[in-house]
Design an enzyme around this catalytic site. Structure first.
Site, mmCIF file in Angstrom:
data_model
loop_
_atom_site.group_PDB
_atom_site.id
_atom_site.type_symbol
_atom_site.label_atom_id
_atom_site.label_comp_id
_atom_site.label_asym_id
_atom_site.label_seq_id
_atom_site.Cartn_x
_atom_site.Cartn_y
_atom_site.Cartn_z
ATOM 1 N N ASP A 10 0.862 -1.179 0.000
ATOM 2 C CA ASP A 10 0.000 0.000 0.000
ATOM 3 C C ASP A 10 0.901 1.233 0.000
ATOM 4 O OD1 ASP A 10 -1.720 2.096 0.560
ATOM 5 O OD2 ASP A 10 -2.864 1.005 2.072
ATOM 6 N N HIS A 11 0.881 1.992 -1.106
ATOM 7 C CA HIS A 11 1.811 3.110 -1.271
ATOM 8 C C HIS A 11 1.498 4.277 -0.332
ATOM 9 C CE1 HIS A 11 5.196 4.835 -3.027
ATOM 10 N NE2 HIS A 11 4.729 5.265 -4.189
ATOM 11 N N ARG A 12 0.326 4.278 0.307
ATOM 12 C CA ARG A 12 0.019 5.307 1.305
ATOM 13 C C ARG A 12 0.862 5.111 2.560
ATOM 14 N NH1 ARG A 12 -6.161 4.382 2.263
ATOM 15 N NH2 ARG A 12 -5.271 2.277 2.430
#
Length: 537
Positions: A506-508
């Site tokens: 998850d790039h967040r």
């Protein structure tokens, strides 16, 4: 002689018998599971409403039954059928199916008795405020009828009734505070509506993977909320946490849904019905989904012969979750290759010895052990975003999920406390949980609480893929088929067994540098087989 009948199983008819659990001559007690039924929504066991010896079986695997169908005949204590436990439910046992209301077996009525209905297990919450009492003295209620609504700082939940009958006295009022075991009301009941084990309040259905028993009203991350939802109306809608979660997954504005339950309570079926109407163009707008362009409807029969087959139960359940994860989480996939030459040599040496001890030492056990080491080194990959998407929750435990290919579809059993298990213990649990998954016997709790998932396709093939993150986890490891490849070492090419790794995150939460570091660290650990075989402290 006592005939055991199929109890009330809701609106289902001609339900298939997928397993007969007893045989002629067996001695059964009250509540002993006799047969397993399967509908398109759930599997359920039919329990014995009496005790004795099985004299004859009236059904076999593949038969179809309905409420009142004879299951078997018992010889023995006929009076035991009148025991309170004889009213036990045809309880839903599938870990990936929605929980159905408790159903009743047919029993001989007894004299009315007064029974206290108490607050069931509500997790770690105490002194929870009663914000609404949904019934009053004199009301007739059934099992699972919502009695009162409780509210904590994190969730609202309904207390369902564990017995049916006429309410004699209500022991709580709005504004009171209650805990597990607090008396809610007294109901006058008989054997046919005797109390059963207290169900979980407002519990969400089990799935692959399943949510926690008490769901929060804001279970979906803020970015997942479609712009078409009126938040004020959504908040005021009369629905439980699991229904709210379901509505957000589908992008449904609960403020526009009419509830069919007690006092207009909105159910999962109400949400589904609203979605069907919206898809048919009956709502006047299209608030379903997340603004993605619609897929054209094509009549495939115009171009040639076709065959239509319904999706499997697990596909229907997991499909919505996978779609929600893919749409709401910005996926990035990092690819890496691990040299497992020494690992396979050592595993081959130990395989026979392990087999004698009843352990199937597969490559996946070593991969899971390496994943534990990587998660300990990089705890960010073992974390989750909170419901508001503003904080990270770092877990002090490591529960590893692994994708299991079963005849009914993909399931994700979870090995709890994987960081406390060596490679042999991991291998043993892998085998046990995989077999239960293939047999459809996994409990809902055995698919909950995962912090990181491994999806291995190594036994099938492929060189790389993009696994979808199992939200609310923030990363997942995909494993493809190993192959011999030339690797440049010491001035020459040498053959090495290389294992392709695909890490989605998850790039967040995780940036590219951390993703690359985690994948490289994992590859290093897989190359160090002696480190993987070390005893767990």
């Amino acid at each position: 002689m006592t005939q055991i009948l199929v109890p009330d199983i809701g609106d289902f008819h001609d339900v298939e018998v997928i397993d007969v659990l007893v045989k002629v001559g067996d001695t059964v007690a009250v509540d002993t599971p006799l047969v397993t039924l399967e509908t398109d929504k759930a599997t359920m066991d039919v329990p014995a409403s009496g005790a004795g010896v099985v004299q004859s079986l009236a059904v076999k695997k593949g038969d179809r039954v309905s409420k009142g169908s004879v299951v078997l005949t018992l010889a023995g204590d006929q009076h035991s059928a009148a025991a309170p436990a004889a009213a036990a439910a045809a309880t839903v046992v599938s870990p990936v199916a929605p929980a159905s209301p408790v159903q009743r077996a047919a029993v001989t009525p007894m004299a009315p008795v007064a029974t206290d209905v108490t607050v069931p297990d509500i997790g770690d919450f105490h002194d929870v405020e009663v914000i609404e009492v949904l019934v009053k003295a004199g009301d007739t209620i059934a099992v699972d009828t919502p009695l009162a609504t409780l509210e904590t700082e994190k969730a609202t939940m309904d207390v369902p009734s564990s017995a049916g009958g006429v309410i004699k006295h209500v022991a709580i009022k709005k504004g009171d505070r209650v805990s597990k075991g607090s008396v809610v009301l007294t109901v006058v009941t008989t054997a046919a509506s005797a109390p059963v084990a207290s169900p979980q309040p407002a519990a969400a259905p089990a799935s692959a993977p399943a949510p926690a028993p008490v769901a929060t009203a804001q279970a979906a991350p803020t970015p997942a909320i479609p712009a078409s939802i009126d938040e004020a109306a959504f908040a005021k809608a009369y629905a439980g946490p699991s229904v709210r979660r379901f509505a957000r997954e589908l992008g449904v504005d609960l403020g526009r849904v009419r509830g069919s339950g007690v006092k207009g309570r909105i159910s999962h079926d109400d949400v589904k019905a609203w979605v069907k109407q919206a898809l048919a163009g009956g709502t006047g707008s299209a608030p379903v989904g997340t603004g993605l362009p619609s897929v054209p409807v094509v009549d495939f029969a115009k171009f040639g012969p076709i065959e239509v087959k319904p999706l499997g139960r697990i596909q229907k359940i997991s499909g919505a979750r996978l779609h929600a994860s893919w749409v709401n989480l910005p996926h990035v996939t990092q690819y890496e290759a691990a040299d497992i030459t020494e690992l396979e040599v050592e595993r081959a040496k130990l395989k026979d010895k392990a087999a004698k001890e009843g352990v199937k030492l597969t490559p996946l056990a070593f991969i899971l052990r390496a994943a534990v080491k990587a998660l300990q080194e990089y705890p960010l990959f073992n974390a989750s975003l909170d419901a508001g998407g503003q904080n990270l929750v770092f877990k002090k435990y490591i529960h590893l999920g692994f994708a299991a290919d079963t005849p009914n579809g993909l399931m994700v059993p979870v090995i709890r406390d994987a960081d406390r298990k060596d490679v042999y213990e991991l291998a043993r649990e892998l085998a046990t949980l995989s077999e239960k998954a293939r047999a459809g016997k996994l409990a809902g709790t055995e698919m909950q609480g995962g912090t990181f998932t491994v999806s291995s396709l190594g036994g099938i093939g492929g060189t790389a893929f993009t696994p979808i993150i199992n939200a609310p986890e923030v990363a997942i490891l995909g494993v493809s088929k190993s192959s011999q490849q030339p690797v440049w070492r010491d001035g020459q090419f040498v053959p090495r067994l290389m294992l392709p790794l695909s890490l989605s995150y998850d790039h967040r939460v995780i940036d590219g540098a951390n993703g690359a570091r985690f994948a490289a660290f994992l590859a290093q650990k897989l190359a160090d087989v002696r480190g993987l075989l070390e005893a767990v402290p």
